[in-house]
Structures are given as C-alpha cells and as structure tokens.
Design an enzyme around this catalytic site. Structure first.
Site, PDB file in Angstrom:
ATOM      1  N   ASP A 139       2.711   1.921  -3.318  1.00  0.00           N
ATOM      2  CA  ASP A 139       2.911   2.280  -4.463  1.00  0.00           C
ATOM      3  C   ASP A 139       2.242   3.506  -5.152  1.00  0.00           C
ATOM      4  O   ASP A 139       2.694   4.390  -5.725  1.00  0.00           O
ATOM      5  CB  ASP A 139       2.759   1.117  -5.770  1.00  0.00           C
ATOM      6  CG  ASP A 139       1.397   0.491  -5.589  1.00  0.00           C
ATOM      7  OD1 ASP A 139       0.426   0.954  -4.437  1.00  0.00           O
ATOM      8  OD2 ASP A 139       0.941  -0.255  -6.597  1.00  0.00           O
TER       9      ASP A 139
ATOM     10  N   ASP B 265       1.960  -3.995  -9.571  1.00  0.00           N
ATOM     11  CA  ASP B 265       1.559  -5.175 -10.019  1.00  0.00           C
ATOM     12  C   ASP B 265       1.990  -5.376 -11.558  1.00  0.00           C
ATOM     13  O   ASP B 265       2.494  -6.362 -12.015  1.00  0.00           O
ATOM     14  CB  ASP B 265      -0.088  -5.583  -9.924  1.00  0.00           C
ATOM     15  CG  ASP B 265      -0.645  -5.422  -8.478  1.00  0.00           C
ATOM     16  OD1 ASP B 265       0.479  -5.617  -7.604  1.00  0.00           O
ATOM     17  OD2 ASP B 265      -1.747  -5.481  -8.112  1.00  0.00           O
TER      18      ASP B 265
ATOM     19  N   HIS C 186       0.670  -1.321   0.002  1.00  0.00           N
ATOM     20  CA  HIS C 186       0.061  -0.090   0.006  1.00  0.00           C
ATOM     21  C   HIS C 186       0.616   1.394   0.134  1.00  0.00           C
ATOM     22  O   HIS C 186       0.339   2.168   0.545  1.00  0.00           O
ATOM     23  CB  HIS C 186      -0.907  -0.184   1.110  1.00  0.00           C
ATOM     24  CG  HIS C 186      -2.239  -0.947   0.994  1.00  0.00           C
ATOM     25  ND1 HIS C 186      -3.229  -0.607   0.073  1.00  0.00           N
ATOM     26  CD2 HIS C 186      -2.262  -2.092   1.405  1.00  0.00           C
ATOM     27  CE1 HIS C 186      -4.042  -1.701   0.015  1.00  0.00           C
ATOM     28  NE2 HIS C 186      -3.518  -2.499   0.703  1.00  0.00           N
TER      29      HIS C 186
HETATM   30  C1  GLA Z   1      -3.089  -4.228  -4.899  1.00  0.00           C
HETATM   31  C2  GLA Z   1      -2.664  -3.309  -6.166  1.00  0.00           C
HETATM   32  C3  GLA Z   1      -1.112  -2.693  -6.045  1.00  0.00           C
HETATM   33  C4  GLA Z   1      -1.061  -2.220  -4.384  1.00  0.00           C
HETATM   34  C5  GLA Z   1      -1.268  -3.435  -3.856  1.00  0.00           C
HETATM   35  C6  GLA Z   1      -1.008  -3.009  -2.177  1.00  0.00           C
HETATM   36  O1  GLA Z   1      -2.339  -5.379  -5.380  1.00  0.00           O
HETATM   37  O2  GLA Z   1      -3.313  -3.323  -7.310  1.00  0.00           O
HETATM   38  O3  GLA Z   1      -1.182  -1.428  -6.863  1.00  0.00           O
HETATM   39  O4  GLA Z   1      -1.415  -1.315  -3.917  1.00  0.00           O
HETATM   40  O5  GLA Z   1      -2.453  -3.652  -3.770  1.00  0.00           O
HETATM   41  O6  GLA Z   1       0.375  -2.909  -2.024  1.00  0.00           O
END
Ligand code: GLA
Length: 388
Positions: free
Chosen positions: A39, A173, A37
């Site tokens: 990015d 991701d 959490h």
């Molecule tokens: C999901 C989102 C990512 C990131 C994570 C938490 O995977 O797609 O962008 O924020 O949660 O780190």
C-alpha cells in the site's frame, strides 16, 4: 470487552461520566487476502472488513477538555485540545492523533468524553489500531458535523498514525475499516485511490485466522525500515528512469539493472514488492474464475516472499504456514499484515476447519509451548453510526 453492543458501552459510559453519550459508533478490524507491504508503494491491496469491532461512545463537552476511557485497559487519560501530544501510554494516541489531525485541518473542535472497547484482537495484525482511529474520526465527524468524505477520513487516520503514533503505515487498514461491505473484498488501487468491490461469497470456503499470539517488539521499527528501503530502491531506479515515481511503476528488469548492483538487500525488498503487486492482479482474475487453487498458490508465494525476501515473518508464522501446507481442504495460507507476529490467513474448506484448528493447535503448543488463537473471519460492514 467481549460484547460490542451499544447497551454495554452506554452503561460503561454512564458509569464513568454520568448520563448518556451523544452517539455511539463502531469500526471494524480487517483482513487482507493478498497484497502485503504494497500500500505504501502505491500498489494494489485486497482487504475486507471483519465482524470484530471497536465500539466507541462519545459526548461533546462545552470546554476544551478531553477525557478518554479505555474499557479494555481499564485506564483513563485526560488532556486538553490545546495540549495534544503523545501520551506515553500508547492507546490514547490513536484517539488523540485523530483530534490533532482535525485541528491541523483547521476544524474547530470541542472537548469530548469517550468510552471505548472492542473485540478486535490486539497485536494480531487485524488492525485494532486503525479501528480505534476510524471509530474516533467517524464519531467526531458526526458529533461536530465536520462533513468529511470517507476517503478523507481514512487519509486523516493514516496521517494520525504516521505523525502522532509514529508508524509510517499505508492507507489499507483505515480504508478497509471505513469502506467494508458484507461478503465483499475490496480491490484498492493505492495510487489512484480507485476501488471496487469483489464478491467473496462461497458457501463452502472459510477464511481462517490462526493467531500466533506473539508480537515481536521490533515490529514498528522494522516496518519503517522496510518503507525506507523501498524509497531507497526508487531513488536508485530514478537515477536511470526518472519517470518511475514508485515501485508500482517499476519493473523487475529495472530493479535488476539499477538496484541489484548497488544494494543487494534493497533489491530483494523491492523485487518482492513488484512481484506482490502482480500477484494481486492475478488473484483477482483467479477469484473471478472461482479458481481457489490458483488463489491459494499465490498466497503461498506471498508468504515465501514475505519470509525470505522482505523478511517480516517469524518462526511462529512460518511454522503455521508449513503446518497447513498440503493438508486436505486447505487452499492456501500466508502471514498477514505488517508481520513479526499476529495471524496467518488460511483459505479452508468449511468441513475441514474444525480438524485443522484442532491439529494445528496441538502442534503449535508442542512446538512453542503456548496456545494458538483461531478465528473464522466473517466479512462485514465498515464503520457506522449505531446510535445517536
Ligand atoms: C500494516 C500497515 C498497512 C500495511 C500492512 C502491510 O497493517 O498498517 O498500511 O502496510 O501492514 O501490508
């Protein structure tokens, strides 16, 4: 689909559409060692691509039609380039959103036919959705010769998820799915987009994913709420420190003076983020020194923060972290990804894996009355063309 091989997907394509696809690509899911959490707060993350893939076969059409076929859902969906809008079915949106963003970039697309499937567990926090987006983006980019750079593709896929699917995710991701390399973690600076590869090659440590197999439905709305709370925190800091543009640049002291008196909940959220970004830096140092005891402690701290302060965990995830804490051969554990279900990531000595999985599975079944999933993650390549 359990097999991700080109022949399987080719056959499925031929059965559905007749003939051969123009090309086949595959794009992986991801893990994230630490940096959760952060990015979307311009922070640092430490993901890696894993050897679970979405495999996608595509053929361009001479007209404007789009025909999508999901092997795993055994469903098809049809639309046209001129009528791109959310499908109401969920899975098509990850593909349509990518085509939509390419059109918004002013690219001239053709209609296309796609068959896709994969073995990235869905709803497990391993970014199966990003892998579908990235596979689609890479396939269209190749087939139409659009010439996107990989980082631009990652950002395009992120926009597709933000604007078409409606989840305000960060870049991690999609970046991981497109940039992965075998045996390497990636330290991505989400502010500058600079990244470097960090070797993760140990003979005796495994990355074990324990899958709660639950996905609590509030996931995506709570995700967007967290993001809004972080933005609120920044607004409060900026009232006194206008130069601070994101939580990446904020300090705990600033949060204490500017945010805590105004909103205790927003303060807890932001305080987690600032501490988490520091933990990523500390983890990189510890990795350089091969100090897995420190890496593991940082992972436990992250879990504590995600559970108590950021409040994106759930009883199943908390149970799994507590179940492995203090066990011989376990360096560290935490929930991974957006939260509210999915997996924990565990660093475990190779010779302790089998027992750990066996015993924790029994305990999990006894506690929640349902089976635990488990995978040993291998770090692999990012998205690639596997046949054209
Ligand atoms: C999901 C989102 C990512 C990131 C994570 C938490 O995977 O797609 O962008 O924020 O949660 O780190």
């Amino acid at each position: 689909m359990s097999m991700d091989t080109a022949p399987t997907i080719s056959q499925a394509f031929a059965t559905k559409f007749g003939g051969a696809p123009d090309l086949i690509v595959r794009a992986p899911g991801r893990i994230n060692l630490i940096g959760e959490h952060v990015d979307y707060n311009q922070g640092l993350v430490l993901p890696a691509a894993i050897t679970f893939y979405t495999t996608l076969a595509l053929r361009l059409r001479p007209d404007e039609k789009i025909h999508l076929h999901s092997l795993d859902y055994d469903q098809t969906y049809e639309t046209t380039l001129a009528a791109l809008s959310p499908s109401g079915l969920h899975w098509p949106d990850y593909l349509l959103g990518v085509a939509d963003q390419m059109q918004r970039d002013g690219k001239a697309l053709h209609g296309f036919e796609v068959t896709f499937g994969g073995d990235v567990p869905v709803g497990a926090g391993l970014s199966s959705s990003a892998s579908v987006e990235c596979a689609t983006a890479l396939a269209l980019d190749h087939a139409l010769g659009l010439g996107y750079e990989r980082m631009a593709l990652a950002q395009l896929c992120q926009r597709a998820e933000n604007q078409f699917v409606g989840v305000n995710c960060g870049l991690m991701d999609q970046f991981a799915s497109l940039f992965g390399q075998p045996h390497k973690l990636m330290l991505l600076d989400c502010r500058s987009l600079a990244y470097r590869y960090i070797p993760f090659e140990t003979d005796d440590i495994r990355i074990v994913l324990l899958d709660t197999r639950v996905k609590h439905s509030l996931g995506s709305s709570e995700y967007n709420t967290r993001r809004a709370q972080c933005e609120e925190g920044i607004r409060l800091v900026q009232a006194h420190y206008p130069e601070v543009r994101s939580l990446r640049e904020a300090t705990e002291a600033q949060l204490k003076t500017c945010v805590a008196p105004a909103d205790a909940l927003v303060y807890r959220r932001c305080s987690f983020v600032v501490a988490e970004i520091a933990r990523v830096e500390a983890t990189c140092l510890a990795l350089e020194q091969g100090d897995f005891a420190v890496v593991g402690q940082l992972m436990y701290q992250t879990h504590q923060g995600l559970s108590q302060d950021y409040e994106v965990s759930c009883p199943e995830l908390d149970f799994l972290v507590e179940a492995v804490r203090g066990r011989a051969g376990v360096w560290g554990a935490r929930m991974m990804g957006g939260g509210f279900g999915g997996c924990t990531i565990n660093l475990v000595q190779a010779d302790a894996v089998a027992n750990l999985v066996y015993e924790v599975s029994l305990a999990y079944q006894a506690q929640f009355g349902q089976p635990l999933g488990s995978y040993v993650a291998e770090i692999g390549n990012g998205a690639e063309l596997i046949k054209n």
